[in-house]
Design an enzyme around this catalytic site. Structure first.
Site, PDB file in Angstrom:
ATOM      1  N   GLY A 188     -22.224 -38.234   0.327  1.00  0.00           N
ATOM      2  CA  GLY A 188     -21.029 -38.168  -0.520  1.00  0.00           C
ATOM      3  C   GLY A 188     -20.161 -39.408  -0.346  1.00  0.00           C
ATOM      4  O   GLY A 188     -19.709 -39.709   0.753  1.00  0.00           O
ATOM      5  N   LYS A 193      -1.503 -19.912   3.289  1.00  0.00           N
ATOM      6  CA  LYS A 193      -2.193 -20.353   2.075  1.00  0.00           C
ATOM      7  C   LYS A 193      -1.678 -19.553   0.894  1.00  0.00           C
ATOM      8  O   LYS A 193      -1.343 -18.366   1.036  1.00  0.00           O
ATOM      9  CB  LYS A 193      -3.698 -20.101   2.211  1.00  0.00           C
TER      10      LYS A 193
END
Ligand code: NAD
Length: 356
Positions: A177, A80
């Protein structure tokens, strides 16, 4: 935090700091584990309060990517990059090209992609300096429909495990959502003739889109979604939605959705859900469709091949549920065991020298 102690405890390989004076690019790349292949993980820009927070975030996210890729059956490790700054201020062509040069300097040990506050357009600038970037404009495309497709097959596997039948038309659903992934998931459920679907949203545009395109899907208020009398609760919004307050409310016997880090506390809430007799599809396994899709960019991208790999989430979850049952552990812990087993097995395989 003593970084070397932390690296030793969690098995990290490398932390790389970089700073480019001309563009103001300032960031950290963490490489967690490359046993299975190059570390892949997106680049996020965030206005961290301090350097320590940035490094911790990169470390935590890189490790998550190792498990996600391993459980998805990909030949990738976990990495990352976090860039420290205000995304509204720092972005420019030169800024991302500077990032591309640092990525290139790692010579393929790390492959980047878009993440929070970076876009495919930004990655096109990175690509001007390195080939070690995926998720480019005009390649594997928007990952969200494919993440949703993986979630759809993961829901089917979870229904099979919990009720002995994966026919969507026999079940009822509550989706939290209706954004990038939730919207597409609802479309797949409608196509598969789900018996009844409820959804909740806080974004008025997304509510209007649903009402216009899929009026048969019933809207409920955000606070009502957890306690609905349905078979499947599908969290597709934010993280930490499964916690001390919400878990006791849930009537569904399956929890399976796209949301990352949806357990507020992996250990505690994984067990709490198990003890209530609810089957939880581990987030990093069921939501890997987008990662599997982008992985296919590393060879010649053929959508049908990517889709076939995404469908394998079904069998992978069944394997994980078997581990959870045999070892009497939460499905989240079982998914970690599953991922670690794959890394350890491939590692041992590589101990056997062959000339290539
Ligand atoms: P998104 O922002 O497009 O959609 C999330 C939706 O949830 C938004 O429309 C938002 O208004 C709504 N929402 C937020 N809080 C809510 C609440 N309390 N009640 C009801 N609705 C609420 O994001 P997305 O891309 O669909 O991602 C959703 C989750 O899935 C995130 O956790 C993300 O990290 C994860 N995920 C996404 C992908 C992908 O390919 N997009 C891949 C893997 C994981």
């Amino acid at each position: 935090m003593n970084k070397f102690d932390y690296m030793e405890k969690h098995g990290y390989e490398q932390i790389i700091y970089f700073y480019d004076k001309t563009t103001g690019l300032k960031g950290v790349t963490c490489i967690h584990n490359t046993t299975l292949g190059p570390a892949l993980g997106g680049t996020r820009i965030w206005n961290y309060e301090c350097e320590e927070d940035a490094v911790l975030d990169a470390l935590r996210l890189a490790r998550g990517m190792t498990y996600k890729a391993a459980a998805a059956g990909l030949n990738l490790g976990g990495g990352k990059t976090v860039l420290i700054g205000d995304a509204n201020q720092v972005k420019s062509e030169a800024y991302f090209r500077a990032l591309g040069r640092y990525v290139q300097s790692l010579n393929g040990r790390y492959i980047t992609a878009e993440d929070v506050n970076t876009s495919t357009k930004d990655m096109d600038y990175v690509h001007m300096e390195t080939d070690y970037v995926v998720g480019l404009e005009g390649k594997s495309g928007n990952p969200s429909p494919l993440t949703a497709l993986g979630v759809f097959h993961g829901i089917r596997a979870s229904l099979q495990e919990q009720f002995g039948n994966d026919d969507i038309s026999q079940y009822t659903f509550a989706v939290q959502g209706a954004g990038q992934t939730g919207y597409y998931l609802i479309k797949y459920l409608v196509e598969a003739k789900a018996k009844k679907i409820y959804f909740t949203e806080i974004n008025q545009n997304h509510i209007s889109r649903m009402k216009k395109e899929l009026p048969q899907v019933e809207y409920v208020k955000p606070e009502e979604i957890f306690a609905l009398d349905v078979d499947v609760f599908s969290p597709c919004a934010l993280g930490a939605q499964l916690n001390d307050v919400t878990i006791p409310l849930i009537k569904a016997k399956v929890i399976a959705g796209s949301a990352n880090n949806v357990l507020d506390d992996d250990e505690k809430h994984g067990v709490m859900i198990k003890d209530r007799g609810i089957l939880y599809a581990p987030d990093f396994v069921i939501n890997a469709g987008g990662l599997i899709n982008v992985y296919h960019e590393l060879s010649t991208y053929i959508k049908e091949k990517a889709v076939r790999d995404i469908e394998k989430i079904y069998d992978r979850l069944l394997d994980i549920y078997k581990i959870a049952k045999t070892e009497d552990i939460s499905t989240h812990s079982a998914a970690k065991v599953f991922a670690k087993n794959r890394i350890d097995t491939i590692n041992r395989l590589q101990a056997n020298y062959i000339k290539r």
